[in-house]
Design a protein around this motif. Structure first.
Motif, PDB file in Angstrom:
ATOM      1  N   SER A  65     -30.592  52.237  -0.609  1.00 39.03           N
ATOM      2  CA  SER A  65     -31.393  52.762   0.498  1.00 39.03           C
ATOM      3  C   SER A  65     -30.505  53.492   1.513  1.00 39.03           C
ATOM      4  CB  SER A  65     -32.213  51.647   1.145  1.00 39.03           C
ATOM      5  OG  SER A  65     -31.674  51.260   2.365  1.00 39.03           O
ATOM      6  N   GLN A  66     -29.228  53.150   1.545  1.00 36.70           N
ATOM      7  CA  GLN A  66     -28.311  53.861   2.438  1.00 36.70           C
ATOM      8  C   GLN A  66     -28.124  55.310   1.988  1.00 36.70           C
ATOM      9  OE1 GLN A  66     -28.002  50.820   1.333  1.00 36.70           O
ATOM     10  NE2 GLN A  66     -27.616  49.472   3.059  1.00 36.70           N
ATOM     11  N   ALA A  67     -28.280  55.550   0.680  1.00 39.12           N
ATOM     12  CA  ALA A  67     -28.223  56.937   0.203  1.00 39.12           C
ATOM     13  C   ALA A  67     -29.458  57.685   0.678  1.00 39.12           C
ATOM     14  CB  ALA A  67     -28.118  56.980  -1.316  1.00 39.12           C
ATOM     15  N   ASN A 108     -13.355  48.722   8.061  1.00 45.02           N
ATOM     16  CA  ASN A 108     -14.499  48.595   8.962  1.00 45.02           C
ATOM     17  C   ASN A 108     -15.557  47.629   8.447  1.00 45.02           C
ATOM     18  OD1 ASN A 108     -13.903  50.313  11.198  1.00 45.02           O
ATOM     19  ND2 ASN A 108     -14.171  52.063   9.867  1.00 45.02           N
ATOM     20  N   GLY A 109     -15.196  46.826   7.444  1.00 43.79           N
ATOM     21  CA  GLY A 109     -16.184  45.909   6.851  1.00 43.79           C
ATOM     22  C   GLY A 109     -16.696  44.871   7.826  1.00 43.79           C
ATOM     23  N   THR A 110     -15.961  44.652   8.893  1.00 44.51           N
ATOM     24  CA  THR A 110     -16.459  43.794   9.944  1.00 44.51           C
ATOM     25  C   THR A 110     -17.071  44.749  10.967  1.00 44.51           C
ATOM     26  OG1 THR A 110     -15.815  42.186  11.628  1.00 44.51           O
ATOM     27  CG2 THR A 110     -14.058  43.589  10.829  1.00 44.51           C
ATOM     28  N   MET A 151     -21.759  55.923  11.994  1.00 44.19           N
ATOM     29  CA  MET A 151     -22.119  54.550  12.392  1.00 44.19           C
ATOM     30  C   MET A 151     -23.471  54.151  11.820  1.00 44.19           C
ATOM     31  SD  MET A 151     -21.022  54.592  16.428  1.00 44.19           S
ATOM     32  CE  MET A 151     -21.253  52.832  16.679  1.00 44.19           C
ATOM     33  N   SER A 152     -23.747  52.845  11.827  1.00 42.47           N
ATOM     34  CA  SER A 152     -25.069  52.352  11.430  1.00 42.47           C
ATOM     35  C   SER A 152     -25.720  51.718  12.649  1.00 42.47           C
ATOM     36  CB  SER A 152     -24.937  51.334  10.306  1.00 42.47           C
ATOM     37  OG  SER A 152     -24.242  50.200  10.764  1.00 42.47           O
ATOM     38  N   ASP A 153     -27.040  51.648  12.636  1.00 46.24           N
ATOM     39  CA  ASP A 153     -27.709  51.139  13.840  1.00 46.24           C
ATOM     40  C   ASP A 153     -27.541  49.624  14.018  1.00 46.24           C
ATOM     41  OD1 ASP A 153     -29.401  50.662  11.715  1.00 46.24           O
ATOM     42  OD2 ASP A 153     -31.202  51.472  12.664  1.00 46.24           O
ATOM     43  N   VAL A 187     -29.855  55.835  12.081  1.00 50.32           N
ATOM     44  CA  VAL A 187     -30.856  54.950  12.691  1.00 50.32           C
ATOM     45  C   VAL A 187     -32.001  54.755  11.689  1.00 50.32           C
ATOM     46  CG1 VAL A 187     -32.295  54.531  14.723  1.00 50.32           C
ATOM     47  CG2 VAL A 187     -30.192  55.874  14.950  1.00 50.32           C
ATOM     48  N   ASN A 188     -31.761  53.822  10.755  1.00 53.37           N
ATOM     49  CA  ASN A 188     -32.785  53.566   9.727  1.00 53.37           C
ATOM     50  C   ASN A 188     -33.628  52.339  10.070  1.00 53.37           C
ATOM     51  OD1 ASN A 188     -31.088  51.426   9.157  1.00 53.37           O
ATOM     52  ND2 ASN A 188     -30.446  52.164   7.155  1.00 53.37           N
ATOM     53  N   ARG A 189     -33.299  51.694  11.171  1.00 48.19           N
ATOM     54  CA  ARG A 189     -34.057  50.533  11.668  1.00 48.19           C
ATOM     55  C   ARG A 189     -34.085  49.372  10.682  1.00 48.19           C
ATOM     56  NH1 ARG A 189     -35.136  50.750  16.590  1.00 48.19           N
ATOM     57  NH2 ARG A 189     -35.046  52.811  17.494  1.00 48.19           N
ATOM     58  N   LEU A 245     -34.496  46.054   1.806  1.00 45.20           N
ATOM     59  CA  LEU A 245     -33.912  47.298   1.322  1.00 45.20           C
ATOM     60  C   LEU A 245     -32.392  47.336   1.446  1.00 45.20           C
ATOM     61  CD1 LEU A 245     -36.509  49.753   2.889  1.00 45.20           C
ATOM     62  CD2 LEU A 245     -36.207  49.255   0.462  1.00 45.20           C
ATOM     63  N   HIS A 246     -31.809  46.393   2.171  1.00 52.09           N
ATOM     64  CA  HIS A 246     -30.379  46.475   2.488  1.00 52.09           C
ATOM     65  C   HIS A 246     -29.524  46.613   1.223  1.00 52.09           C
ATOM     66  CE1 HIS A 246     -26.569  45.790   4.512  1.00 52.09           C
ATOM     67  NE2 HIS A 246     -26.298  44.890   3.599  1.00 52.09           N
ATOM     68  N   TYR A 247     -29.853  45.809   0.219  1.00 51.21           N
ATOM     69  CA  TYR A 247     -29.160  45.925  -1.058  1.00 51.21           C
ATOM     70  C   TYR A 247     -30.239  45.868  -2.126  1.00 51.21           C
ATOM     71  CZ  TYR A 247     -25.685  45.174  -4.725  1.00 51.21           C
ATOM     72  OH  TYR A 247     -24.888  45.311  -5.845  1.00 51.21           O
ATOM     73  N   ALA A 283     -24.693  39.562  15.804  1.00 47.90           N
ATOM     74  CA  ALA A 283     -24.079  39.425  17.130  1.00 47.90           C
ATOM     75  C   ALA A 283     -23.497  38.012  17.196  1.00 47.90           C
ATOM     76  CB  ALA A 283     -25.126  39.652  18.211  1.00 47.90           C
ATOM     77  N   GLU A 284     -22.371  37.836  16.524  1.00 52.24           N
ATOM     78  CA  GLU A 284     -21.848  36.495  16.317  1.00 52.24           C
ATOM     79  C   GLU A 284     -21.281  35.877  17.592  1.00 52.24           C
ATOM     80  OE1 GLU A 284     -21.056  39.215  14.582  1.00 52.24           O
ATOM     81  OE2 GLU A 284     -21.927  38.862  12.593  1.00 52.24           O
ATOM     82  N   GLN A 285     -20.697  36.702  18.451  1.00 53.14           N
ATOM     83  CA  GLN A 285     -20.121  36.133  19.671  1.00 53.14           C
ATOM     84  C   GLN A 285     -21.218  35.469  20.486  1.00 53.14           C
ATOM     85  OE1 GLN A 285     -18.358  39.924  20.917  1.00 53.14           O
ATOM     86  NE2 GLN A 285     -16.373  38.944  20.805  1.00 53.14           N
TER      87      GLN A 285
HETATM   88  C1  TPP Z   1     -19.298  41.478  12.178  1.00 52.69           C
HETATM   89  C2  TPP Z   1     -20.140  41.478  10.963  1.00 52.69           C
HETATM   90  N1  TPP Z   1     -21.164  40.610  10.881  1.00 52.69           N
HETATM   91  C3  TPP Z   1     -21.918  40.576   9.761  1.00 52.69           C
HETATM   92  C4  TPP Z   1     -21.683  41.409   8.717  1.00 52.69           C
HETATM   93  C5  TPP Z   1     -22.494  41.342   7.452  1.00 52.69           C
HETATM   94  N2  TPP Z   1     -23.317  42.553   7.338  1.00 52.69           N
HETATM   95  C6  TPP Z   1     -22.983  43.589   6.544  1.00 52.69           C
HETATM   96  S1  TPP Z   1     -24.050  44.874   6.648  1.00 52.69           S
HETATM   97  C7  TPP Z   1     -25.007  44.047   7.783  1.00 52.69           C
HETATM   98  C8  TPP Z   1     -26.270  44.663   8.292  1.00 52.69           C
HETATM   99  C9  TPP Z   1     -26.028  45.778   9.083  1.00 52.69           C
HETATM  100  O1  TPP Z   1     -27.125  46.614   9.290  1.00 52.69           O
HETATM  101  P1  TPP Z   1     -26.788  48.133   9.267  1.00 52.69           P
HETATM  102  O2  TPP Z   1     -25.346  48.256   9.561  1.00 52.69           O
HETATM  103  O3  TPP Z   1     -27.736  48.845  10.134  1.00 52.69           O
HETATM  104  O4  TPP Z   1     -26.908  48.549   7.780  1.00 52.69           O
HETATM  105  P2  TPP Z   1     -28.145  48.882   6.809  1.00 52.69           P
HETATM  106  O5  TPP Z   1     -28.860  47.615   6.508  1.00 52.69           O
HETATM  107  O6  TPP Z   1     -28.995  49.878   7.495  1.00 52.69           O
HETATM  108  O7  TPP Z   1     -27.455  49.398   5.618  1.00 52.69           O
HETATM  109  C10 TPP Z   1     -24.458  42.783   8.048  1.00 52.69           C
HETATM  110  C11 TPP Z   1     -25.044  41.810   8.970  1.00 52.69           C
HETATM  111  C12 TPP Z   1     -20.590  42.291   8.841  1.00 52.69           C
HETATM  112  N3  TPP Z   1     -20.251  43.115   7.834  1.00 52.69           N
HETATM  113  N4  TPP Z   1     -19.848  42.302   9.962  1.00 52.69           N
END
Ligand code: TPP
Lengths: 309, 333
Positions: A31-33, A141-143, A171-173, A202-204, A277-279, B52-54
Motif C-alpha cells: 500500500s506504500q507503493a 531511520n527504522g526507528t 516522511m510518513s504521517d 499523508v495516507n492516514r 493495509l500497513h503490510y 508515541a512511546e515516550q
Molecule cells: C519509534 C518507532 N516505533 C514503532 C515503530 C514500528 N512501526 C513501523 S511502521 C509503523 C507505523 C507507521 O505509520 P506510517 O509511518 O504512517 O506508515 P504507513 O502505515 O502509512 O506505511 C510503526 C508503528 C517504529 N518503526 N519506530
C-alpha cells in the motif's frame, strides 16, 4: 541526472514492480507503493538535483556495520549520487518504505532489477527495513521520527559550509505522532534552516489501521505552521499540484509538503483489506490469485506467473 | 517438537480478563504483539497510544499511580531506547507496577539495527527496582504474564511470538532457573532462544563424550549468583554462556560477576554479539553469522576441554526454520 521516462511512467512502474514483488513473495509493503509512488518518482525523476550513482548497479552484499575495524564501510547513499556541495541529499525517513524506494531506484536507472531479488535475503544489503547500508539510504531511520532532525542538522551544516545543495526528507504521517518530529521542526524554524524540505505521505494509515482510530493527530498542516514551517499541500497523485507545492518559497523556514494520498491508489482491490493495509499478506492462495488477477488488470499489466508449489 | 501458536495472545487474554486492574497498552504494534484479538474483544481494557512511546511510558506511570497495572506492548527496542528517561523517571524510580512486554528480542527480527534489542538486558538490569524476565519457550510465554504481574514494581519481559516451541512442562517461576542436564565437564548457561539452540548441540556433545551441565535462565534480575557459582564449581573445564544479546552486560557478564565475587576460578567463554551491531536477516542466518548458534557452542566447549569433538554441522539436530509467511506470524514485522 535526468531519466528519459516521465514521472508518471516511473510512478506507474513503481506500483507494478512492488505489486509483482508482493505477489511473488506473498507479502510486502504494497500500500506504500500506492500512496507514495508519485512522491518518490517526483523526487528522483525531477525534484532533486542528484548526480549519477557512484555504486554498482547490482548491490554489493552486506559488508559489515560501522566499526573502527571496518575501514571500507560505505552507506547506500552513493545510489543517490556523489556527496558534493551542489547536489541534494535525500533521507527516506520511514525505512519500511524501502521496497518502494528500491523499486524507484530501478525505474530511474540507479539499480539493476536483480537488486530487488536480493530483498530481505540473508547476507544482502537490500534490507526489508532500509538500513544505512541499503541502496539509496544514508542513515538508519527504522526507528521512526528521527529522520527530520538528522536532516535539519545536515542542512544547517551544509549551509555553514556554503553548499548550494539542499536536504530533502521523505516522511510518513505516522511520524507526526512522535514528539521528536515537532522538536525537529521547531529547531529548523528557530535556526532558519531553509535549505531543508520534506514531503510527507499523508495516507492516514499506520500499523494498527486508520490513524484516526489509533491516535488522532488533528490538523497537521496548522500544527506544522504553528511550529514554524512553511506548509504546502497537494493531492499526492496529481503531479502538477505536487510540483507547485514543492516550488513554494520558504525563506528562513523549512518547507513541509503534505501529499494527501490514498493507500490503495491504483489498486482499488486492496480496499477489501481496509483498514489492514500497513503490510499486505494474502490470507490464502485464493486471495493471492484473485489479487494477482484483479490488481494486474487495474495496472494494465499481465498477472504475475506463479510457479506451482 | 510441539509448536504452540501465539501463546502470548491466549495467555494474556485469559489472565487480563480475570484482572480488571490490568490494562493493555499498545503503541501501534497491536497485531505485531498479538494483542489485536484482545483489543477487539475487550476494548474497555485496551488503550491505544499510537506511535508515541515516550508518552506511553510516562502515561503508564500515571496509570500505575492510579492503581492500575498496565502491560505495555511493543518491540523491545521501542520500550527503552527512545523512552529511557521516561522509563527511569516515571516507572522505575517510583516503582510503578508497569509490565513492559518486549517482543522480538535480539536477532529474532529481520528489521536490522533499529529493531533488534541487543542491549536491553544490559540496560534493564542496571536500572534499580527493575525485574527482568525472559521467556524461552511456549510454556514460559504462557506463564510469564501472571508471573510478571506478581511483582511489586516494574518488570521487563523478553517475549517470543508466533509459533513457539514447547520445551518445558512446568511454568516459569521467578528466581527458579532450570537445570536441563547435570554433566560434569562444562557448564552451559542459556536463556530465551539460545536454550533451544544449546539443546540442538547437547545430543552431539553427549555422543562425543562431553558431559554438559546446562542451565536455562528465565529470571535475569534478580540473578541467582549463588546457584550459578555452585554449578560452575561442579564442572571440570569451565563455563560457556550463549545469549541472544551483546556479550557485555548480559548473561555472560552476570556469570562473570558471580564467579569473580565468589572467588571461583573457572574459565568463561561468552558467546553472543561481540561488540557489534547486527543487521537484518533471518534468525538462523544471524545466529550463525554472529557465532550464536549450536556449532559456535560446540567450538567453545572444545576450546574449554582442549579436545576436538569432530562434531560438524550435520551432527547437530536440525535447525527449526520458521516459515517466512506463516499464518500464525504477525502480518507485518
Ligand atoms: C519509534 C518507532 N516505533 C514503532 C515503530 C514500528 N512501526 C513501523 S511502521 C509503523 C507505523 C507507521 O505509520 P506510517 O509511518 O504512517 O506508515 P504507513 O502505515 O502509512 O506505511 C510503526 C508503528 C517504529 N518503526 N519506530
Amino acid at each position: 541526472m535526468r531519466n528519459e521516462k516521465t514521472t508518471e511512467e516511473v510512478a506507474h512502474s513503481i506500483r507494478a514492480r512492488v505489486f509483482e514483488h508482493t505477489i511473488r513473495n506473498n507479502g510486502g509493503y504494497l500500500s506504500q507503493a500506492c500512496s507514495a509512488a508519485e512522491q518518490l518518482a517526483f523526487l528522483y525523476n525531477e525534484a532533486l538535483n542528484l548526480g549519477p550513482s557512484t555504486m554498482p548497479m547490482v548491490p554489493p552484499p552486506f559488508s559489515g556495520v560501522p566499526s573502527a575495524g571496518n575501514a571500507g564501510y560505505v552507506t547506500g547513499a552513493g545510489y543517490n549520487g556523489p556527496f558534493d556541495a551542489v547536489h541534494d541529499r535525500l533521507f527516506i525517513a520511514p525505512a519500511h518504505y524501502a521496497l518502494v524506494a528500491y523499486a524507484c531506484l530501478i525505474e530511474v536507472g540507479r539499480m539493476a532489477p536483480e537488486g530487488l531479488e536480493m530483498f530481505n535475503k540473508d547476507g544482502s544489503s537490500v534490507e526489508m527495513i532500509g538500513a544505512e547500508h541499503s541502496p539509496g539510504m544514508e542513515v538508519h531511520n527504522g526507528t521512526l521520527g528521527i529522520g527530520l532532525s538528522t536532516a535539519a542538522g545536515l542542512a544547517w551544516g551544509r549551509k555553514r559550509l556554503g553548499h548550494t545543495g539542499r536536504v530533502c526528507v521523505f516522511m510518513s504521517d505516522g511520524e507526526v505522532q512522535e514528539g521528536q518530529t515537532w522538536e525537529a521542526v521547531q529547531a529548523a524554524a528557530h535556526h532558519g534552516i531553509d535549505n531543508l524540505w520534506a514531503i510527507m505521505d499523508v495516507n492516514r494509515q499506520q500499523c494498527d489501521g486508520a490513524m484516526d482510530d489509533v491516535m488522532t493527530v488533528g490538523d497537521i498542516a496548522t500544527k506544522f505552521r504553528d511550529f514554524g514551517a512553511v506548509v504546502a499541500e497537494c493531492d499526492a497523485h496529481d503531479l502538477k499540484a505536487m510540483r507547485a507545492a514543492a516550488a513554494t518559497p520558504h525563506p528562513g523556514r523549512p518547507l513541509i509538503v503534505l501529499a494527501h494520498s490514498r493507500p490503495t491508489q491504483g489498486m482499488e482491490s486492496l480496499m477489501s483489506r481496509f483498514p489492514r493495509l500497513h503490510y499486505v499478506r494474502f490470507k490464502s492462495e485464493e486471495e493471492r490469485a484473485r489479487m494477482n488477477t484483479e490488481i494486474a488488470a487495474e495496472l494494465g499489466i499481465a498477472p504475475v506467473v506463479l510457479e506451482a508449489h | 517438537m510441539e509448536m504452540v501458536n501465539r501463546p502470548y495472545a491466549t495467555a494474556f487474554e485469559a489472565y487480563a480478563t480475570q484482572h480488571p486492574e490490568v490494562l493493555c497498552l499498545s503503541a501501534d504494534l497491536t497485531s505485531s504483539c498479538e494483542v489485536d484479538g484482545f483489543r477487539d474483544r475487550h476494548p474497555g481494557q485496551f488503550l491505544s497510544l499510537g506511535m508515541a512511546e515516550q508518552n506511553m511510558l510516562s502515561f503508564a506511570g500515571g496509570l500505575g499511580l492510579a492503581g492500575f497495572r498496565p502491560f505495555l506492548h511493543s518491540f523491545g527496542v521501542f520500550l527503552y531506547r527512545r523512552p529511557y528517561d521516561q522509563l527511569m523517571a516515571s516507572i522505575a524510580y517510583p516503582r510503578r507496577n508497569v509490565r513492559l512486554m518486549g517482543f522480538l528480542p535480539g536477532v529474532t527480527t529481520p528489521g536490522g539495527m533499529t529493531h533488534q534489542a541487543i542491549e536491553d538486558i544490559s540496560v534493564m538490569r542496571t536500572i534499580p527496582n527493575m525485574t527482568v524476565l525472559e521467556a524461552g519457550d511456549a510454556t514460559e510465554v504462557e506463564s510469564i504474564v501472571a508471573e510478571a504481574d506478581t511483582v511489586d514494581g516494574p518488570v521487563y519481559c523478553r517475549i517470543l511470538r508466533g509459533a513457539v516451541p514447547r520445551l518445558f512442562t512446568s511454568p516459569l517461576k521467578i528466581g527458579q532457573m532450570r537445570v536441563l542436564s547435570e554433566g560434569t565437564d562444562v557448564l552451559v548457561v542459556t536463556s530465551g532462544i539460545t536454550t533451544e539452540e544449546a539443546i540442538r548441540a547437547r545430543g552431539a556433545l553427549a555422543r562425543a563424550g562431553v558431559s554438559v551441565r546446562h542451565l536455562h535462565l528465565n529470571t535475569l534480575k534478580p540473578f541467582d549468583a549463588a546457584q550459578i557459582v555452585d554449578h560452575a564449581a561442579s564442572v571440570r573445564h569451565g563455563v560457556v554462556t550463549l545469549e541472544n544479546h551483546l556479550i557485555t552486560g548480559g548473561i555472560g557478564s552476570m556469570v562473570a560477576e558471580a564467579l569473580a565475587e565468589a572467588g571461583l576460578a573457572r574459565r568463561l567463554i561468552r558467546l553472543g554479539l561481540q561488540d557489534t551491531y547486527a543487521h537484518g536477516g533471518s534468525r538462523p542466518y544471524l545466529m550463525t553469522y554472529y557465532g550464536m548458534d549450536a556449532l559456535a557452542l560446540v567450538r567453545a566447549v572444545e576450546c574449554l576441554t582442549g579436545q576436538a569433538t569432530g562434531i560438524d554441522h550435520d551432527a547437530l539436530d536440525a535447525v527449526r526454520i520458521d516459515a517466512v509467511h506463516s499464518l500464525v506470524k504477525a502480518e507485518a514485522l
